[in-house]
Design a protein around this motif. Sequence first.
Motif, mmCIF file in Angstrom:
data_model
loop_
_atom_site.group_PDB
_atom_site.id
_atom_site.type_symbol
_atom_site.label_atom_id
_atom_site.label_comp_id
_atom_site.label_asym_id
_atom_site.label_seq_id
_atom_site.Cartn_x
_atom_site.Cartn_y
_atom_site.Cartn_z
ATOM 1 N N HIS A 50 0.939 -1.475 -0.032
ATOM 2 C CA HIS A 50 -0.017 -0.060 0.127
ATOM 3 C C HIS A 50 1.016 1.209 -0.087
ATOM 4 N N GLY A 92 -3.616 3.969 0.039
ATOM 5 C CA GLY A 92 -3.644 3.131 -1.086
ATOM 6 C C GLY A 92 -4.735 2.212 -0.936
ATOM 7 N N ARG A 93 -5.635 2.351 -0.193
ATOM 8 C CA ARG A 93 -6.774 1.507 -0.008
ATOM 9 C C ARG A 93 -8.332 2.277 -0.269
ATOM 10 N N PHE A 94 -9.130 1.689 -0.782
ATOM 11 C CA PHE A 94 -10.433 2.289 -1.053
ATOM 12 C C PHE A 94 -11.398 1.931 0.573
ATOM 13 N N GLY A 95 -12.248 2.818 0.723
ATOM 14 C CA GLY A 95 -13.099 2.565 1.795
ATOM 15 C C GLY A 95 -14.340 1.684 1.633
ATOM 16 N N CYS A 96 -14.718 1.641 0.587
ATOM 17 C CA CYS A 96 -16.293 0.842 0.268
ATOM 18 C C CYS A 96 -16.186 0.957 -1.379
ATOM 19 N N SER A 97 -17.416 0.229 -1.782
ATOM 20 C CA SER A 97 -17.545 0.008 -3.211
ATOM 21 C C SER A 97 -17.822 1.387 -4.129
ATOM 22 N N TYR A 100 -15.253 3.966 -5.775
ATOM 23 C CA TYR A 100 -14.613 3.541 -7.302
ATOM 24 C C TYR A 100 -15.236 4.690 -7.948
ATOM 25 N N LEU B 36 -18.864 -7.416 -0.333
ATOM 26 C CA LEU B 36 -20.352 -7.279 -0.138
ATOM 27 C C LEU B 36 -20.679 -5.847 -0.559
ATOM 28 N N ARG B 37 -21.688 -5.657 -1.361
ATOM 29 C CA ARG B 37 -21.906 -4.259 -2.055
ATOM 30 C C ARG B 37 -22.373 -3.567 -0.860
ATOM 31 N N PHE B 39 -21.705 -3.049 2.452
ATOM 32 C CA PHE B 39 -21.176 -2.701 3.521
ATOM 33 C C PHE B 39 -19.834 -2.122 3.102
ATOM 34 N N PRO B 40 -19.120 -1.194 3.946
ATOM 35 C CA PRO B 40 -18.179 -0.505 3.705
ATOM 36 C C PRO B 40 -16.984 -1.829 3.910
ATOM 37 N N PHE B 41 -15.809 -1.534 2.962
ATOM 38 C CA PHE B 41 -14.685 -2.510 3.219
ATOM 39 C C PHE B 41 -14.040 -2.789 4.569
ATOM 40 N N MET B 43 -11.569 -2.498 6.399
ATOM 41 C CA MET B 43 -10.684 -1.277 6.884
ATOM 42 C C MET B 43 -11.828 -0.361 7.600
ATOM 43 N N LEU B 44 -12.840 -0.138 6.731
ATOM 44 C CA LEU B 44 -13.481 1.074 7.384
ATOM 45 C C LEU B 44 -14.940 0.742 7.924
ATOM 46 N N GLU B 101 -4.876 -8.607 12.593
ATOM 47 C CA GLU B 101 -5.320 -7.353 12.322
ATOM 48 C C GLU B 101 -6.686 -7.266 12.168
ATOM 49 N N GLU B 122 -8.499 -8.230 4.199
ATOM 50 C CA GLU B 122 -8.406 -7.156 3.599
ATOM 51 C C GLU B 122 -9.594 -6.925 2.738
ATOM 52 N N LEU B 165 -15.170 -5.153 -7.058
ATOM 53 C CA LEU B 165 -14.479 -4.115 -6.603
ATOM 54 C C LEU B 165 -13.596 -4.665 -5.195
ATOM 55 N N THR B 166 -12.571 -4.234 -5.025
ATOM 56 C CA THR B 166 -11.700 -4.512 -3.925
ATOM 57 C C THR B 166 -10.853 -3.698 -3.149
ATOM 58 N N THR B 167 -10.736 -3.950 -1.902
ATOM 59 C CA THR B 167 -10.065 -2.703 -1.203
ATOM 60 C C THR B 167 -8.849 -2.211 -1.852
ATOM 61 N N CYS B 168 -8.006 -2.901 -2.198
ATOM 62 C CA CYS B 168 -6.829 -2.510 -2.778
ATOM 63 C C CYS B 168 -6.846 -2.322 -4.369
#
Lengths: 174, 359
Positions: A50, A92-97, A100, B36-37, B39-41, B43-44, B101, B122, B165-168
């Motif tokens: 990241h 370097g990471r997204f928080g949610c879909s 995008y 899943l559409r 929910f936030p990824f 990390m958040l 983590e 992740e 769609l992925t976190t990274c």
Amino acid sequence: MICQECGKKPATLHFTKIVNGEKTEFHICESCARERGEGIPGAPNGFSIHSLLSGLLDFDPSSTTGANSAKQQEMIRCEHCGLTYTQFSKIGRFGCSNCYRQFSDRLDPLLKRVHGNSVHVGKIPKRSGGQIQYKREIEQLRRDLQSRIEQEEFESAAHIRDRIRELERKIVDL
Amino acid sequence: MASRRFSEQALSDWMKGVGPDSEIVISSRVRIARNLRHFPFPMLATNQQSLEVMNQLTAIAQSGKLDPVGRFETIILSELSELERRVLVEKHLISPNLANESRGGAVILSENESVSIMINEEDHLRIQCLYPGFQVKEAWTLANQIDDIFEEEANYAFDEKRGYLTTCPTNVGTGIRASVMMHLPALVLTQQINRILSAVTQVGLAVRGMYGEGSEALGNLFQISNQITLGQTESEIIDNLHGVAHQIIEHEKAARQRLMSESRLRIEDRVRRSYGILSYAAVMDSKESAQRLSDVRLGVDLGLLEHVTSQSLNELIVMTQPGFLQQTFNEKMSADQRDYRRAELIRNQLRGQTEHGGA
């Protein structure tokens, strides 16, 4: 071997760092390693993909269009999760879909740098992706239709036209 | 307790099978990342949301829909000890990230441990399939099948243009990471490895040492995986990796043949020395043991050593890791103690083999 950092505990982490061709070897104990947060795989705060990515993200595609618009873009914030573009470019990471969609304008150059591409061509989820599958099929059929018409094969062209109408109805029904 | 099974056995059942080209390719792996559409990824996500994700996904696993694939067990990570989590990492069944983590982290393991489905790593869902030997296509077929099962029940985050769609951003699109773990001692000995590996990185593939990113390749084990996940179809990605790995296998085979015809005595000496040291040493650190075990494995593959099976070597690679070692001897150890216990364990394992072999 004794830790080269504290000189007390035995060194259990041995790694080689190469920066711009310069090689440095480290032999340190776990507690010193944790303190330094050096790039140890699996260790928290380590150097990760990241942080490497954020280097790519600093690359500013809008620099040619002036600093103003770049600044505006830094302010973009995802409505769903609250992540800002600046935060994204740091971690370097997204928080949610939804990120995008929100950061979409900035993503093409980034994705091209990472993948050489910015558009997905692979698998589509069967259930939620039915519509997309139909759309792809329609695109293909339209190209077929065009070539049939050019070759004056009007009868098969008519069949294709009917098939396109059928798919378009299905999309509306979905 | 059933969930303790994974920490008693060093070798997952799937590792005991023999795959094609298994004298060079230790294992093949495919991992698919999904989210899943709604929910936030991870990390958040809030703790509450992480739990909801976990419940939703484990419910699918427990609904019987996975039955056609095999029998599965759900393990909630917060219910494990630190040591047990470390053992799962050393067996490559979960990532260090999930072990250390994650919130709401869980893993759904198949009975032979060849499938591990990680929740709230992740990404919300990571489906991982492991096969022995060179079977990357088979691993993809199975992962794809499991993905279809989850997709029937869960609302995936999918975008027409960007794909899954992925976190990274390095995983977006297909969300697929395919890799092969290769043992390449002859290419290292003949100093061809750097040339080959740098060529590999130029065709969209990445090379890593066995444990973690960027770490030095311990024991001549290299993991080769795809870098690109977007703009190529899954089968293109798999075929690309398959093709390149196949070429590396051929190079390694040729290098082994040349070693045998040009410097057989030197190789045999090296192999036997390492075997001797492993059989008798009193202290063995993890770096040395990885190198010596690599020599012995090469000896077995070349028919220079009898009475040792490659299965027992696979077992030793896992058993000599710090976490597993401490689990085996049921105590927390300093690095010095570990080196001592490691030597003991290797001695016993190798001697046991000689006795069974009747030497």
